[in-house]
Write an enzyme that holds these catalytic residues in place. Structure first.
Site, PDB file in Angstrom:
ATOM      1  N   ASP A  73      -8.058 -67.614  46.622  1.00  0.00           N
ATOM      2  CA  ASP A  73      -9.471 -67.570  46.980  1.00  0.00           C
ATOM      3  C   ASP A  73     -10.366 -67.964  45.808  1.00  0.00           C
ATOM      4  O   ASP A  73     -11.435 -68.556  46.002  1.00  0.00           O
ATOM      5  CB  ASP A  73      -9.850 -66.174  47.479  1.00  0.00           C
ATOM      6  CG  ASP A  73      -9.356 -65.909  48.896  1.00  0.00           C
ATOM      7  OD1 ASP A  73      -9.219 -66.884  49.669  1.00  0.00           O
ATOM      8  OD2 ASP A  73      -9.109 -64.743  49.240  1.00  0.00           O
ATOM      9  N   ASN A 145     -19.356 -65.859  48.182  1.00  0.00           N
ATOM     10  CA  ASN A 145     -18.805 -64.502  48.272  1.00  0.00           C
ATOM     11  C   ASN A 145     -19.853 -63.441  47.960  1.00  0.00           C
ATOM     12  O   ASN A 145     -20.251 -62.689  48.832  1.00  0.00           O
ATOM     13  CB  ASN A 145     -17.627 -64.346  47.311  1.00  0.00           C
ATOM     14  CG  ASN A 145     -16.293 -64.267  48.020  1.00  0.00           C
ATOM     15  OD1 ASN A 145     -16.196 -64.510  49.223  1.00  0.00           O
ATOM     16  ND2 ASN A 145     -15.257 -63.934  47.288  1.00  0.00           N
ATOM     17  N   THR A 186     -14.610 -59.036  52.226  1.00  0.00           N
ATOM     18  CA  THR A 186     -13.210 -58.687  51.966  1.00  0.00           C
ATOM     19  C   THR A 186     -12.843 -58.857  50.499  1.00  0.00           C
ATOM     20  O   THR A 186     -11.673 -58.787  50.141  1.00  0.00           O
ATOM     21  CB  THR A 186     -12.272 -59.560  52.831  1.00  0.00           C
ATOM     22  OG1 THR A 186     -12.607 -60.941  52.636  1.00  0.00           O
ATOM     23  CG2 THR A 186     -12.398 -59.208  54.299  1.00  0.00           C
TER      24      THR A 186
END
Length: 289
Positions: A73, A145, A186
């Site tokens: 990620d 994010n 997450t």
């Protein structure tokens, strides 16, 4: 079916199996008739493969139709800023630990053929905009994010104040604050006790880090809200702000951060379908190996 596709490939060579995966992916893409563009810094790894176009990564992104990222990620986050700046869809191939933003695992490369047949969907994910204002300057950033404000390890707890459209909604003493997108729910926010949010939703999540309070809870705001954060330190101790874990800078008491939904979006290619829920079930609901 698409006749010809230009792909900018970006592997994270710090991952143990990234080079093996990248070479296999290049072979399959060339077999499919795609043009493959790779940064010049990786040329030594692909000298024996004909058909690759080497160039600066930024230039490759400008030329390509799709960006393919091989890594975790963090690698996807790094490449995302190029994807949304140049309006290019991004496909992630996971060679990391979680890979919430990746559509494929390293053993699913046969599915790359779906890029040619059009058997995939494009997911549009919202970004956050952070404007850091002071009496003398202003800087702006986008985050896929999260935006994290945090104290240095040995500093005393600062006081944070959050307002929504000018109305104070939180005053709290804490190690820091996390402002995240649904995509980022997450990531760090989850570790700090925040909820999991479906990534195609549009909202802003605010989570406190180690708050000195019995009543600190994550707050969810609609995406059209303008959130403003100010903080006060004691003894002029250091406070920092980090954008997607990359752009980190010191923040002083005379600065405020204005956080809103960005006018930019990122397009993520989903080949496998429901990869988000698959990652939750397979990686979050059982311990790591």
């Amino acid at each position: 079916m698409v006749d010809h596709i230009k792909v900018a490939l970006h592997p994270n060579m710090t991952r143990e199996n990234a080079l093996i995966c990248a070479k296999e992916a290049v072979g399959k893409l060339l077999e499919l008739g795609f043009s493959v563009y790779i940064d010049c810094s990786y040329k030594k790894h692909y000298n024996n493969i004909k058909g690759i176009v080497f160039g600066d990564f930024k230039r490759n992104v400008e030329e390509c139709d799709i960006i393919i990222v091989i890594g975790g990620d963090g690698t996807i986050l790094h490449s995302a800023q190029f994807a949304y700046c140049y309006n290019k869809p991004l496909l992630g191939i996971n060679t990391g630990t979680l890979g919430f933003m990746a559509s494929l695992e390293s053993d699913e490369l046969d599915k790359l053929s779906r890029l040619k047949t059009g058997e995939y969907v494009i997911e549009k994910r919202m970004l956050l905009s952070a404007k850091i204002n002071s009496p003398s300057s202003s800087k702006a950033f986008n985050a896929l994010n999260d935006i994290v404000v945090f104290k240095s390890p040995f500093a005393k707890l600062p006081d944070f104040e959050v307002s929504s459209n000018g109305i104070t909604v939180s005053r709290i003493r804490a190690d820091g604050m996390i402002f995240s997108t649904p995509t980022g729910s997450t990531a760090y926010a989850l570790s700090a006790g925040g909820p999991i949010i479906e990534p195609d939703m549009e909202c802003i999540e605010v989570t406190q880090l180690c708050a000195h309070s019995l009543f600190a809870r994550t707050m969810i705001f609609t995406a059209n809200k303008m959130l403003t954060l100010t903080c006060k330190t004691r003894d002029d101790e250091d406070i920092y702000i980090s954008i997607d874990g990359e752009n980190t800078m010191k923040m002083s008491d005379d600065k405020e951060i204005v956080i809103t939904k960005s006018d930019k979006v990122i397009e993520l290619i989903d080949i496998s379908g429901s990869n988000f829920y698959k990652a939750i079930n397979e990686k979050l609901m059982r311990p790591f190996k």
